[in-house]
Design an enzyme around this catalytic site. Sequence first.
Site, PDB file in Angstrom:
ATOM      1  CG  ASP A   1      -3.906   9.595  11.391  1.00 45.49           C
ATOM      2  OD1 ASP A   1      -5.108   9.924  11.455  1.00 45.49           O
ATOM      3  OD2 ASP A   1      -3.339   9.332  10.320  1.00 45.49           O
TER       4      ASP A   1
ATOM      5  N   GLY B   1       1.170   4.990   1.904  1.00 44.15           N
ATOM      6  CA  GLY B   1       0.706   5.910   2.934  1.00 44.15           C
ATOM      7  C   GLY B   1       1.241   7.289   2.663  1.00 44.15           C
ATOM      8  N   GLY B   2       0.892   8.212   3.511  1.00 45.83           N
ATOM      9  CA  GLY B   2       1.323   9.579   3.310  1.00 45.83           C
ATOM     10  C   GLY B   2       2.834   9.727   3.321  1.00 45.83           C
TER      11      GLY B   2
ATOM     12  N   GLY C   1       0.834  -1.190   0.000  1.00 44.06           N
ATOM     13  CA  GLY C   1       0.000   0.000   0.000  1.00 44.06           C
ATOM     14  C   GLY C   1       0.864   1.233   0.000  1.00 44.06           C
TER      15      GLY C   1
END
Length: 671
Positions: free
Chosen positions: A471, A355-356, A353
């Site tokens: 978060d 992510g930021g 994946g």
Amino acid sequence: MLPMNNLMLVSILSSIFVVTLLSFPSPAEAVYLTHSCPNTTTFTPNSTFQSNLNRLLSTLSSNATRPSGFYNATASSSSSAPNDTVYGLFLCRGDVAATDACKTCVSTATSEAVQRCPTEKQVVIWYDDCMLRYSNESFFSTAAELPGYFMWNTQNATEPARFNQVLATGMNDVVTEAANDADKFATSQRNFSGLVSIYSLGQCTQDLSSADCNRCLTGAKAQFPTCCNGKLGGRVLYPSCTVRYEVYPFYLQNSTSAPQPSPGALPPPPPPLPRKGKSKIPTIVAIVVPIAVSVLLFVVGCCFITRRARKKRSAAAEAPSGENDISTIESLQFDFSTIVAATNNFSDENKLGEGGFGQVYKGILSNGQEVAVKRLSRNSGQGAEEFKNEIVLVAKLQHRNLVRLYGFCLEGEEKILVYEYVSNKSLDYFLFDPEKQGQLDWSIRYKIIAGIARGIMYLHEDSQLRIIHRDLKASNILLDGEMHPKISDFGMARIFGVDQTQANTSRIVGTYGYMSPEYAMHGQFSVKSDLYSFGVLLLEIISGKKNSYFFQTDAAEDLMSHAWKLWRDGTPLELLDPSMRDSYSRSEVIRCIHIGLLCVQEDPADRPTMQSVVLMLNSYSVTLPLPEQPAFFLRSRTEGNMPKITLESDLSISKSTPSVDEASITAVYPR
Ligand SMILES: *[C@@H]1O[C@H](CO)[C@@H](O)[C@H](O)[C@H]1NC(C)=O
Ligand SMILES: *[C@@H]1O[C@H](CO)[C@@H](O)[C@H](O)[C@H]1NC(C)=O
Ligand SMILES: *[C@@H]1O[C@H](CO)[C@@H](O)[C@H](O)[C@H]1NC(C)=O
Ligand SMILES: *[C@@H]1O[C@H](CO)[C@@H](O)[C@H](O)[C@H]1NC(C)=O
Ligand SMILES: *[C@@H]1O[C@H](CO)[C@@H](O)[C@H](O)[C@H]1NC(C)=O
Ligand SMILES: *[C@@H]1O[C@H](CO)[C@@H](O)[C@H](O)[C@H]1NC(C)=O
Ligand SMILES: *[C@@H]1O[C@H](CO)[C@@H](O)[C@H](O)[C@H]1NC(C)=O
Ligand SMILES: *[C@@H]1O[C@H](CO)[C@@H](O)[C@H](O)[C@H]1NC(C)=O
Ligand SMILES: *[C@@H]1O[C@H](CO)[C@@H](O)[C@H](O)[C@H]1NC(C)=O
């Protein structure tokens, strides 16, 4: 359906901004605001119009990386009648133009528009980072103010009259500057008090002339007294222009002039605000996709020498016995070649994946151990020594409900984190998927809730460092083969050099829908902000519904308000995910809902600590206080049955009368 010539009013909480900054494998998402597509003009499915529309949308989408953040296009075919021509445009918020955030937003908009408006010819859809519009009629170079939408923050300013005055000056600058700007975009930051600044933004679609843009923005700005009188934030969304203000920076600021967050809450430096940083900071922007945490990184980058010095001292004080020496560091260090081999040279097949902070890959070490490898974006603004020191501290956080950090790799510009591999994806993958949520029966969900609570308690109370996660959300909860939860992405603020001890940040790190009001509004965070996010997560786990889902449908309220109402009405079990209606412990469910509601209370002081949550979950003899109404009480879309507000006109913001039929503007106050 409301006709196009009616100004509609949607009241949605205004503090909407998404940050996937610290998210592990979940990609950046565009935050949907609202849309309009009257069903009075529709086309026939599979017609020429439809195929022209499809071509138009793919042209727009493929042009989303244009430097201007704007593109208009026309789609017709030689064989088609003139009435089959489709006109369309997209516009990204000026500060995210030409970034991945813009691209993601436009591609989301083009696909969601046709889902929300499958056969409508005239469509406008707004997101946080962009808007998309198309129609069978040519609308280029024409300023349209209808349909218009308002959004506002429910919090009141302390001195409304002065607040409005400061806002008006900032807004006037924005209007003038945006109208004359080549990209029709401007922002402004005005000091309201030593601690609070008002940030405002105005933008027109770039097909407008200066005069039309000015007119559109002036008209939009003039709605603030109507919609957002004395509120801490507000927006007006028109098809041709938008204005917005907040008391926190919601757009990317020019890195160098961004106020540095000051732990002592000292007045921020004077605000010579930067119009746009897009040409200055393209790399950072592209990495930290949707929101400007890059500002923080930059601030950190430019000031880190002093801050680091300070931080190092505090880190040393917090570390068990200051023994984060070289040998410890070395034991955590991986060779780049090892990582390359483990991830098959970062091959796409190994990618888990994005992510930021970078991409995540699955890796297999030579001894057969599986790991998750997070390849950080190169411009983290963090020096090598500081990076290593923080890794040593974060690697010491070990708990069965935390994803373990095994180590890191530093080679040239490459910064890589190596984590424990968790086999079963993240909680959101199961929880929000109608086909998979059935796998999560109550006993599993209860186990997950308890595990998350213990993991966070460890971060808050038991570890040597006090870590605020900041978060916490479903996609940051990974599940192992036995469905035990493991929290990921804790300590990222530390690794990325955001001081954990500071009370205020100039940039919000978090995810919309999970952020506590004090964090969303003022950038203040504490362990209690995590409690808020935990409360939201708890209610999501029980209901099987995303909090943001409630914002994206016509539902008249958010998840917290919905849960609270059911609770107040004595029917809390109706919140329960229907997919597990049969097998659950009534008392456990009710207790969890109760705890969830206690955690989402507005006043941080009213929220329990994680320690008491763990106690409440484990002990049936603890009597719980009654929850107050949750903080964000989403107000309903206007329908005829809502009480009307009488508008006050004691505002200095604008003398012009709103060009709106006041009777059509209605709103409800939170009860
Ligand atoms: C259009 O929408 C209105 C209200 O949403 C509905 O009553 C009406 O039946 C719809 N018309 C068509 C043609 O779908
Ligand atoms: C439109 O075309 C698609 C396939 O191209 C088909 O599945 C669908 O049934 C068609 N719709 C209509 C209304 O003809
Ligand atoms: C942009 O739009 C033009 C037509 O307006 C189109 O030819 C082109 O393929 C689009 N995509 C890119 C990447 O330029
Ligand atoms: C874009 O808009 C301008 C008017 O602002 C118009 O002249 C131009 O033809 C439009 N471009 C396309 C591809 O439709
Ligand atoms: C657009 O569609 C509407 C409704 O179908 C129609 O009344 C109007 O004439 C169309 N406009 C053009 C330019 O074809
Ligand atoms: C365009 O006009 C033709 C006839 O004039 C009609 O058959 C067709 O349905 C119209 N298309 C649209 C999208 O209104
Ligand atoms: C804001 O002020 C209005 C009156 O001006 C009041 O009715 C409302 O309850 C206040 N809202 C909040 C959230 O304090
Ligand atoms: C901001 O305004 C307050 C009073 O309104 C003043 O005391 C403070 O010095 C100002 N700060 C800056 C940085 O201008
Ligand atoms: C924006 O940042 C650049 C450096 O990145 C600096 O040179 C410039 O002066 C700044 N602009 C403003 C308006 O502060």
